[in-house]
Design a protein around this motif. Structure first.
Motif, PDB file in Angstrom:
ATOM      1  N   ASP A   1      14.317  -7.241  -0.223  1.00 12.48           N
ATOM      2  CA  ASP A   1      13.961  -8.038  -1.440  1.00 12.48           C
ATOM      3  C   ASP A   1      12.723  -7.116  -1.938  1.00 12.48           C
ATOM      4  OD1 ASP A   1      16.067  -9.771  -0.496  1.00 12.48           O
ATOM      5  OD2 ASP A   1      14.802 -11.621  -0.910  1.00 12.48           O
ATOM      6  N   THR A   2      11.807  -7.031  -1.265  1.00 10.39           N
ATOM      7  CA  THR A   2      10.604  -6.564  -1.524  1.00 10.39           C
ATOM      8  C   THR A   2      10.648  -4.968  -1.618  1.00 10.39           C
ATOM      9  OG1 THR A   2       9.829  -8.280  -0.204  1.00 10.39           O
ATOM     10  CG2 THR A   2       8.149  -7.000  -1.446  1.00 10.39           C
ATOM     11  N   ILE A   3      11.277  -4.294  -0.559  1.00  7.86           N
ATOM     12  CA  ILE A   3      11.527  -2.972  -0.692  1.00  7.86           C
ATOM     13  C   ILE A   3      12.124  -2.407  -1.964  1.00  7.86           C
ATOM     14  CG2 ILE A   3      12.510  -0.933   0.604  1.00  7.86           C
ATOM     15  CD1 ILE A   3      11.803  -2.609   3.182  1.00  7.86           C
ATOM     16  N   PHE A   4      13.113  -3.138  -2.086  1.00  4.27           N
ATOM     17  CA  PHE A   4      13.974  -2.779  -3.703  1.00  4.27           C
ATOM     18  C   PHE A   4      13.121  -2.935  -4.772  1.00  4.27           C
ATOM     19  CE2 PHE A   4      18.030  -3.834  -1.081  1.00  4.27           C
ATOM     20  CZ  PHE A   4      18.064  -2.478  -0.679  1.00  4.27           C
ATOM     21  N   PHE A   5      12.242  -3.731  -4.873  1.00  5.11           N
ATOM     22  CA  PHE A   5      11.302  -3.976  -6.089  1.00  5.11           C
ATOM     23  C   PHE A   5      10.476  -2.780  -5.999  1.00  5.11           C
ATOM     24  CE2 PHE A   5      11.478  -8.875  -5.800  1.00  5.11           C
ATOM     25  CZ  PHE A   5      12.450  -8.848  -6.716  1.00  5.11           C
ATOM     26  N   VAL A   6      10.013  -2.284  -4.847  1.00  2.00           N
ATOM     27  CA  VAL A   6       9.085  -1.126  -4.815  1.00  2.00           C
ATOM     28  C   VAL A   6       9.760  -0.073  -5.423  1.00  2.00           C
ATOM     29  CG1 VAL A   6       7.482   0.059  -3.502  1.00  2.00           C
ATOM     30  CG2 VAL A   6       7.310  -2.288  -3.160  1.00  2.00           C
ATOM     31  N   MET A   7      11.097   0.075  -4.934  1.00  2.00           N
ATOM     32  CA  MET A   7      11.677   1.499  -5.049  1.00  2.00           C
ATOM     33  C   MET A   7      12.189   1.435  -6.378  1.00  2.00           C
ATOM     34  SD  MET A   7      14.315   1.657  -1.797  1.00  2.00           S
ATOM     35  CE  MET A   7      14.923   3.272  -2.333  1.00  2.00           C
ATOM     36  N   ARG A   8      12.164   0.204  -7.246  1.00  2.00           N
ATOM     37  CA  ARG A   8      12.416   0.216  -8.602  1.00  2.00           C
ATOM     38  C   ARG A   8      11.328   0.134  -9.488  1.00  2.00           C
ATOM     39  NH1 ARG A   8      15.801  -4.793  -8.592  1.00  2.00           N
ATOM     40  NH2 ARG A   8      16.301  -4.305 -10.877  1.00  2.00           N
ATOM     41  N   LYS A   9      10.285   0.002  -8.844  1.00  2.00           N
ATOM     42  CA  LYS A   9       8.786   0.025  -9.415  1.00  2.00           C
ATOM     43  C   LYS A   9       8.688  -1.353 -10.122  1.00  2.00           C
ATOM     44  CE  LYS A   9       6.618   3.866 -10.612  1.00  2.00           C
ATOM     45  NZ  LYS A   9       6.304   5.187 -11.087  1.00  2.00           N
TER      46      LYS A   9
ATOM     47  N   VAL B   1       0.844  -1.029   0.064  1.00  2.00           N
ATOM     48  CA  VAL B   1      -0.030  -0.055  -0.012  1.00  2.00           C
ATOM     49  C   VAL B   1       0.787   1.203   0.068  1.00  2.00           C
ATOM     50  CG1 VAL B   1      -1.712   1.277   1.292  1.00  2.00           C
ATOM     51  CG2 VAL B   1      -1.858  -1.233   1.313  1.00  2.00           C
ATOM     52  N   LEU B   2       1.658   1.545   1.247  1.00  2.00           N
ATOM     53  CA  LEU B   2       2.448   2.611   1.290  1.00  2.00           C
ATOM     54  C   LEU B   2       3.448   2.784   0.194  1.00  2.00           C
ATOM     55  CD1 LEU B   2       2.640   5.307   2.835  1.00  2.00           C
ATOM     56  CD2 LEU B   2       4.298   3.959   4.588  1.00  2.00           C
ATOM     57  N   GLY B   3       4.289   1.853  -0.007  1.00  2.00           N
ATOM     58  CA  GLY B   3       5.409   2.056  -1.059  1.00  2.00           C
ATOM     59  C   GLY B   3       5.037   2.422  -2.337  1.00  2.00           C
ATOM     60  N   PRO B   4       3.861   1.624  -2.906  1.00  2.00           N
ATOM     61  CA  PRO B   4       3.580   1.734  -4.260  1.00  2.00           C
ATOM     62  C   PRO B   4       2.646   3.319  -4.484  1.00  2.00           C
ATOM     63  CG  PRO B   4       2.862  -0.375  -3.817  1.00  2.00           C
ATOM     64  CD  PRO B   4       3.507   0.265  -2.409  1.00  2.00           C
ATOM     65  N   LYS B   5       2.111   3.830  -3.319  1.00  2.00           N
ATOM     66  CA  LYS B   5       1.644   5.012  -3.254  1.00  2.00           C
ATOM     67  C   LYS B   5       2.551   6.021  -3.255  1.00  2.00           C
ATOM     68  CE  LYS B   5      -2.036   7.812  -2.956  1.00  2.00           C
ATOM     69  NZ  LYS B   5      -2.969   7.972  -4.073  1.00  2.00           N
ATOM     70  N   LEU B   6       3.792   5.898  -2.672  1.00  2.00           N
ATOM     71  CA  LEU B   6       4.851   6.835  -2.540  1.00  2.00           C
ATOM     72  C   LEU B   6       5.493   6.868  -3.887  1.00  2.00           C
ATOM     73  CD1 LEU B   6       6.476   6.323   0.972  1.00  2.00           C
ATOM     74  CD2 LEU B   6       4.987   8.264   0.251  1.00  2.00           C
ATOM     75  N   MET B   7       5.644   5.729  -4.658  1.00  2.00           N
ATOM     76  CA  MET B   7       6.232   5.648  -5.908  1.00  2.00           C
ATOM     77  C   MET B   7       5.608   6.114  -6.959  1.00  2.00           C
ATOM     78  SD  MET B   7       9.449   4.912  -4.947  1.00  2.00           S
ATOM     79  CE  MET B   7      10.027   4.839  -6.708  1.00  2.00           C
ATOM     80  N   GLU B   8       4.208   6.267  -7.002  1.00  2.00           N
ATOM     81  CA  GLU B   8       3.314   6.429  -7.914  1.00  2.00           C
ATOM     82  C   GLU B   8       3.745   7.432  -8.818  1.00  2.00           C
ATOM     83  OE1 GLU B   8      -1.510   6.960  -8.437  1.00  2.00           O
ATOM     84  OE2 GLU B   8      -0.514   7.374  -6.658  1.00  2.00           O
ATOM     85  N   ASN B   9       4.202   8.615  -8.470  1.00  2.00           N
ATOM     86  CA  ASN B   9       4.403   9.777  -9.278  1.00  2.00           C
ATOM     87  C   ASN B   9       5.977   9.967  -9.225  1.00  2.00           C
ATOM     88  OD1 ASN B   9       1.816  10.510  -9.987  1.00  2.00           O
ATOM     89  ND2 ASN B   9       1.603  11.416  -8.047  1.00  2.00           N
ATOM     90  N   ARG B  10       6.805   8.760  -9.003  1.00  4.35           N
ATOM     91  CA  ARG B  10       8.251   9.287  -8.747  1.00  4.35           C
ATOM     92  C   ARG B  10       8.967   8.310  -9.784  1.00  4.35           C
ATOM     93  NH1 ARG B  10      10.185  10.947  -3.678  1.00  4.35           N
ATOM     94  NH2 ARG B  10       8.569  11.450  -2.439  1.00  4.35           N
TER      95      ARG B  10
END
Length: 315
Positions: free
Chosen positions: A128-136, A48-57
């Protein structure tokens, strides 16, 4: 209220009297709730939070971080695997039945420390997952991935709290070996395209993980048929985890490799059919072209008209 009171009393009795007293004051070991809170925070963050923060980045470029992270995980997994061997696997431990050593002997305490560090390693794997989210790479944050990483710290906590050693550490021993292979793969993949072309064996890594869960399942449930001084509750706990993870990894394997291969084969056949059809259409067009050209430039049509005019004149 009476039922609630009994529940609270039973919980305190379980934590205070039936758990391993050697670990009761260790970090995160006094209660399961901090670990549960961390696991729930992880799931909320990556879904939830990660994808939302990365939405426009824009995706983060993490190549160097990924190289060092995966190298750390390889070395950490090697150390944990070594500790599991030092505890007795393949030397003094029995694959048939291995009770937990609850003494304060140096070997037993070393095993307990190894179990706690294995528990701690489950938190480091959250990255592992946090890096996936940061790389979208949101398609990588699959049901399998999140369930597997989200459950493991809580599952291992109970093992460290109640049975840190003996039969249950078979799973940790196998799992750390698989992680040596897995993070070595990720490390090579992080090095870039020059190395990635040699990583054709990814699907065999998933197969290795599935074999791991079959072995854990067999190793755990054999205790249901023999006499062994090992808690039956943990036989079911470990065995059912193996069943769950085997099902999840099997489903992933089918979706990622078998069904994808079938779709590729179907697409290949369609391309071949379309190509054959185009070839036939092209050959037919080549045979019809002179006739079409004849009608188009008036020569063939003129011949027909001249013959008709000659026939009328003769009459």
């Amino acid at each position: 209220m009476e039922a609630l009171s009994r529940l609270v009393e039973g919980y305190h009795d379980l934590m205070d009297n039936k758990s391993d007293q050697r670990v009761k004051d260790w970090f995160l070991m006094s209660s399961p709730f901090p670990t549960l809170a961390i696991c729930l925070t992880y799931v909320f963050t990556v879904k939830v939070l990660g994808p939302k923060l990365m939405e426009n980045r824009k995706p983060f470029e993490l190549k160097r971080i990924l190289i060092f992270y995966n190298l750390f995980q390889v070395l950490f997994s090697i150390w944990l695997f070594r500790e599991s061997l030092k505890s007795g696997w393949f030397t003094t431990y029995s694959f048939r039945c291995q009770p937990v050593d609850y003494s304060n002997s140096p070997d037993a305490i070393r095993t307990v420390h190894g179990c706690w560090w294995y528990y701690f390693s489950k938190f480091t794997e959250f990255f592992d997952t946090i890096f996936f989210v940061m790389r979208k790479k949101f398609d990588h944050v699959s049901k399998l991935h999140v369930i597997h990483h989200g459950i493991m710290p809580m599952s291992v906590w109970f093992g460290v709290k109640f049975t840190p050693g003996g039969h249950s550490t078979f799973f940790g021993m196998l799992n750390t070996f698989v992680h040596i292979v897995m993070y070595s793969y990720y490390l090579l993949a992080a090095l870039g395209p020059k190395v990635q072309k040699y990583l054709w064996w990814k699907k065999y890594l998933t197969a290795l993980q599935m074999v791991q869960f079959v072995l854990v399942f067999l190793h755990a449930f054999q205790l249901l048929f023999i006499d062994c001084d090992y808690p039956r509750a943990f036989v079911w706990w470990i065995g059912m985890h193996a069943v769950l993870f085997y099902h999840l990894f099997s489903d992933f394997y089918k979706q990622a490799y078998l069904k994808k291969a079938a779709r590729r084969e179907k697409a290949k056949v369609k391309v071949e059919v379309d190509t054959s059809k185009e070839t036939i259409d092209s050959e037919t067009k080549d045979r019809m072209l002179p006739l079409l050209n004849g009608f188009g430039n008036g020569s063939a049509l003129g011949d027909v008209r001249q013959r008709m005019a000659g026939a009328v004149a003769s009459q």
